[in-house]
Write a protein that holds these residues in place. Sequence first.
Motif, PDB file in Angstrom:
ATOM      1  N   GLY A  55      42.930  26.838  -8.428  1.00 23.00           N
ATOM      2  CA  GLY A  55      42.813  27.368  -7.077  1.00 23.00           C
ATOM      3  C   GLY A  55      44.149  27.810  -6.513  1.00 23.00           C
ATOM      4  O   GLY A  55      45.194  27.696  -7.160  1.00 23.00           O
ATOM      5  N   VAL A  56      44.101  28.332  -5.299  1.00 22.87           N
ATOM      6  CA  VAL A  56      45.302  28.763  -4.587  1.00 22.87           C
ATOM      7  C   VAL A  56      45.167  28.323  -3.124  1.00 22.87           C
ATOM      8  O   VAL A  56      44.068  28.050  -2.642  1.00 22.87           O
ATOM      9  CB  VAL A  56      45.490  30.302  -4.644  1.00 22.87           C
ATOM     10  CG1 VAL A  56      45.677  30.772  -6.067  1.00 22.87           C
ATOM     11  CG2 VAL A  56      44.295  31.026  -4.007  1.00 22.87           C
ATOM     12  N   ILE A  57      46.309  28.248  -2.444  1.00 18.08           N
ATOM     13  CA  ILE A  57      46.298  28.019  -1.001  1.00 18.08           C
ATOM     14  C   ILE A  57      46.515  29.369  -0.327  1.00 18.08           C
ATOM     15  O   ILE A  57      47.578  29.983  -0.474  1.00 18.08           O
ATOM     16  CB  ILE A  57      47.384  27.005  -0.577  1.00 18.08           C
ATOM     17  CG1 ILE A  57      47.070  25.632  -1.181  1.00 18.08           C
ATOM     18  CG2 ILE A  57      47.481  26.911   0.940  1.00 18.08           C
ATOM     19  CD1 ILE A  57      48.107  24.560  -0.869  1.00 18.08           C
ATOM     20  N   ASN A  58      45.500  29.834   0.361  1.00 18.43           N
ATOM     21  CA  ASN A  58      45.561  31.161   0.987  1.00 18.43           C
ATOM     22  C   ASN A  58      44.560  31.196   2.137  1.00 18.43           C
ATOM     23  O   ASN A  58      43.350  31.173   1.916  1.00 18.43           O
ATOM     24  CB  ASN A  58      45.221  32.250  -0.041  1.00 18.43           C
ATOM     25  CG  ASN A  58      45.181  33.631   0.586  1.00 18.43           C
ATOM     26  OD1 ASN A  58      46.013  33.969   1.420  1.00 18.43           O
ATOM     27  ND2 ASN A  58      44.187  34.424   0.209  1.00 18.43           N
ATOM     28  N   SER A  59      45.049  31.219   3.356  1.00 17.51           N
ATOM     29  CA  SER A  59      44.159  31.190   4.519  1.00 17.51           C
ATOM     30  C   SER A  59      43.435  32.519   4.693  1.00 17.51           C
ATOM     31  O   SER A  59      43.984  33.586   4.393  1.00 17.51           O
ATOM     32  CB  SER A  59      44.961  30.886   5.793  1.00 17.51           C
ATOM     33  OG  SER A  59      45.472  29.578   5.744  1.00 17.51           O
ATOM     34  N   GLY A  60      42.206  32.437   5.176  1.00 16.23           N
ATOM     35  CA  GLY A  60      41.445  33.634   5.477  1.00 16.23           C
ATOM     36  C   GLY A  60      41.900  34.272   6.780  1.00 16.23           C
ATOM     37  O   GLY A  60      42.847  33.823   7.446  1.00 16.23           O
ATOM     38  N   ALA A  61      41.201  35.334   7.156  1.00 13.85           N
ATOM     39  CA  ALA A  61      41.547  36.042   8.388  1.00 13.85           C
ATOM     40  C   ALA A  61      41.195  35.218   9.620  1.00 13.85           C
ATOM     41  O   ALA A  61      41.878  35.282  10.638  1.00 13.85           O
ATOM     42  CB  ALA A  61      40.823  37.389   8.428  1.00 13.85           C
ATOM     43  N   MET A  62      40.122  34.449   9.538  1.00 13.94           N
ATOM     44  CA  MET A  62      39.710  33.570  10.633  1.00 13.94           C
ATOM     45  C   MET A  62      38.635  32.626  10.121  1.00 13.94           C
ATOM     46  O   MET A  62      38.064  32.831   9.044  1.00 13.94           O
ATOM     47  CB  MET A  62      39.199  34.367  11.840  1.00 13.94           C
ATOM     48  CG  MET A  62      37.932  35.146  11.595  1.00 13.94           C
ATOM     49  SD  MET A  62      37.348  36.040  13.081  1.00 13.94           S
ATOM     50  CE  MET A  62      38.633  37.278  13.283  1.00 13.94           C
ATOM     51  N   VAL A  63      38.367  31.592  10.903  1.00 12.22           N
ATOM     52  CA  VAL A  63      37.276  30.648  10.625  1.00 12.22           C
ATOM     53  C   VAL A  63      36.361  30.651  11.842  1.00 12.22           C
ATOM     54  O   VAL A  63      36.830  30.571  12.983  1.00 12.22           O
ATOM     55  CB  VAL A  63      37.804  29.220  10.371  1.00 12.22           C
ATOM     56  CG1 VAL A  63      36.637  28.260  10.124  1.00 12.22           C
ATOM     57  CG2 VAL A  63      38.764  29.199   9.192  1.00 12.22           C
ATOM     58  N   LEU A  64      35.059  30.771  11.605  1.00 11.37           N
ATOM     59  CA  LEU A  64      34.073  30.779  12.682  1.00 11.37           C
ATOM     60  C   LEU A  64      33.239  29.507  12.587  1.00 11.37           C
ATOM     61  O   LEU A  64      32.481  29.328  11.637  1.00 11.37           O
ATOM     62  CB  LEU A  64      33.171  32.016  12.574  1.00 11.37           C
ATOM     63  CG  LEU A  64      33.888  33.371  12.466  1.00 11.37           C
ATOM     64  CD1 LEU A  64      32.862  34.501  12.384  1.00 11.37           C
ATOM     65  CD2 LEU A  64      34.840  33.593  13.632  1.00 11.37           C
ATOM     66  N   VAL A  65      33.405  28.611  13.560  1.00 11.73           N
ATOM     67  CA  VAL A  65      32.686  27.340  13.569  1.00 11.73           C
ATOM     68  C   VAL A  65      31.594  27.409  14.627  1.00 11.73           C
ATOM     69  O   VAL A  65      31.848  27.235  15.821  1.00 11.73           O
ATOM     70  CB  VAL A  65      33.645  26.163  13.855  1.00 11.73           C
ATOM     71  CG1 VAL A  65      32.867  24.852  13.942  1.00 11.73           C
ATOM     72  CG2 VAL A  65      34.719  26.075  12.781  1.00 11.73           C
ATOM     73  N   ASP A  66      30.384  27.685  14.190  1.00 14.61           N
ATOM     74  CA  ASP A  66      29.226  27.736  15.091  1.00 14.61           C
ATOM     75  C   ASP A  66      28.367  26.506  14.792  1.00 14.61           C
ATOM     76  O   ASP A  66      27.697  26.434  13.766  1.00 14.61           O
ATOM     77  CB  ASP A  66      28.438  29.021  14.863  1.00 14.61           C
ATOM     78  CG  ASP A  66      27.280  29.179  15.843  1.00 14.61           C
ATOM     79  OD1 ASP A  66      26.993  28.215  16.588  1.00 14.61           O
ATOM     80  OD2 ASP A  66      26.655  30.254  15.861  1.00 14.61           O
ATOM     81  N   THR A  67      28.399  25.550  15.695  1.00 15.45           N
ATOM     82  CA  THR A  67      27.700  24.284  15.427  1.00 15.45           C
ATOM     83  C   THR A  67      26.182  24.438  15.473  1.00 15.45           C
ATOM     84  O   THR A  67      25.463  23.496  15.127  1.00 15.45           O
ATOM     85  CB  THR A  67      28.148  23.191  16.415  1.00 15.45           C
ATOM     86  OG1 THR A  67      27.894  23.612  17.755  1.00 15.45           O
ATOM     87  CG2 THR A  67      29.631  22.891  16.253  1.00 15.45           C
ATOM     88  N   ALA A  68      25.686  25.609  15.849  1.00 13.32           N
ATOM     89  CA  ALA A  68      24.240  25.856  15.776  1.00 13.32           C
ATOM     90  C   ALA A  68      23.738  25.732  14.337  1.00 13.32           C
ATOM     91  O   ALA A  68      22.581  25.362  14.108  1.00 13.32           O
ATOM     92  CB  ALA A  68      23.911  27.242  16.334  1.00 13.32           C
ATOM     93  N   PHE A  69      24.606  26.019  13.374  1.00 15.69           N
ATOM     94  CA  PHE A  69      24.199  25.921  11.969  1.00 15.69           C
ATOM     95  C   PHE A  69      23.875  24.488  11.561  1.00 15.69           C
ATOM     96  O   PHE A  69      23.166  24.263  10.580  1.00 15.69           O
ATOM     97  CB  PHE A  69      25.289  26.480  11.055  1.00 15.69           C
ATOM     98  CG  PHE A  69      25.420  27.977  11.087  1.00 15.69           C
ATOM     99  CD1 PHE A  69      24.359  28.790  10.736  1.00 15.69           C
ATOM    100  CD2 PHE A  69      26.613  28.575  11.465  1.00 15.69           C
ATOM    101  CE1 PHE A  69      24.473  30.178  10.762  1.00 15.69           C
ATOM    102  CE2 PHE A  69      26.747  29.948  11.486  1.00 15.69           C
ATOM    103  CZ  PHE A  69      25.674  30.756  11.144  1.00 15.69           C
TER     104      PHE A  69
END
Length: 355
Positions: free
Chosen positions: A150-164
């Motif tokens: 693996g690698v350490i590489n952050s995405g553009a953003m994280v979307l945390v919708d607790t409805a899921f």
Amino acid sequence: MNSIETSGCAIHFNNACYEHISQFLTTTTPSKIFVLVDENTHLHCLPYFLGQIGTSLPIEIIEIDAGEQHKNIETCLGVWEALTELGADKKSLMINLGGGVITDIGGFIASTYKRGIPYINVPTSLLAMVDASVGGKTGVDLGGLKNQIGVINSGAMVLVDTAFLSTLPEAQMRSGLAEMLKHGLIQDASHWQVFEALEEITKSDFDTHIRQSILIKKAVVDEDPYEKGLRKILNFGHTIGHAIETHALNHPDKPELLHGEAIAIGMVVEAYISQQELGLDQAVVKEIKERIVKIFGHPKIDQNDFNAIIALLKHDKKNEHGQINFVLLQAIGKPQIDCHAGTELIINALSFYNA
């Protein structure tokens, strides 16, 4: 809930998620969007998600099989080939819609395809919300050994919708709780105590606790993004836990253990080792075991499996110079990295968990 800005990417919550991704899509205009799902999130999460983002950009869906046993290079090859066949280019965007397996493998696939295309994590499980999708760790298992590639590489953003979270079975919710408990044990005693009366926590309170758990991890990752020192504390419970999880995966005849369930066992075992090696108060060890057993139940580890589990510790990715490295506790909120334990002590600690 207010967004969280990290050194890697921003984390947005609930309704704000879709405002930010819409703005991102308008600003960056990806050539094509690829949404990575498994059969569960395809059925239960994808229709809702697509209805929220409302874009006219072309979207392709790529589905992989659900489960840790499919988090491997063979699955990556299939997705890389699908991306190629579907015309993905450097301006394409990958959205990883799912739990920890999807965010781990999806981030790795995006980070390596054409030497890297942007990706966004949309965690749909509690475990992925508070752990797997935050901090930029991506990767796959190798020959049954956890996260060896693996690698350490952050995405553009994280979307945390607790409805899921309403789509999750109870066991998956418990699995995510293990990481929240860990965050309390290593950094914030008040966060640990929150879960003393779990049945009294309202949904609104729980959303707040999810955000707090993410903030605890964010603070650690921001200070040490590449795990040279402080970030190692996030591995409390994981040295033993990963070995137990891997052993269960390698033996389909054994009862299945979710990641969080294995980490919960690992925290009890490593709390006992902490008592023996660092003098962690015996009353604290008892409290940790009782709370974890209350939440997760008490699945026993076959004593005949002890040696096989200990053998797997030798392949743990956190090891250095041939030494098995543990994160142990001096007290709640006071972890110590790069600790060691002998075979006899590990066996005694596994027996303590079983007792």
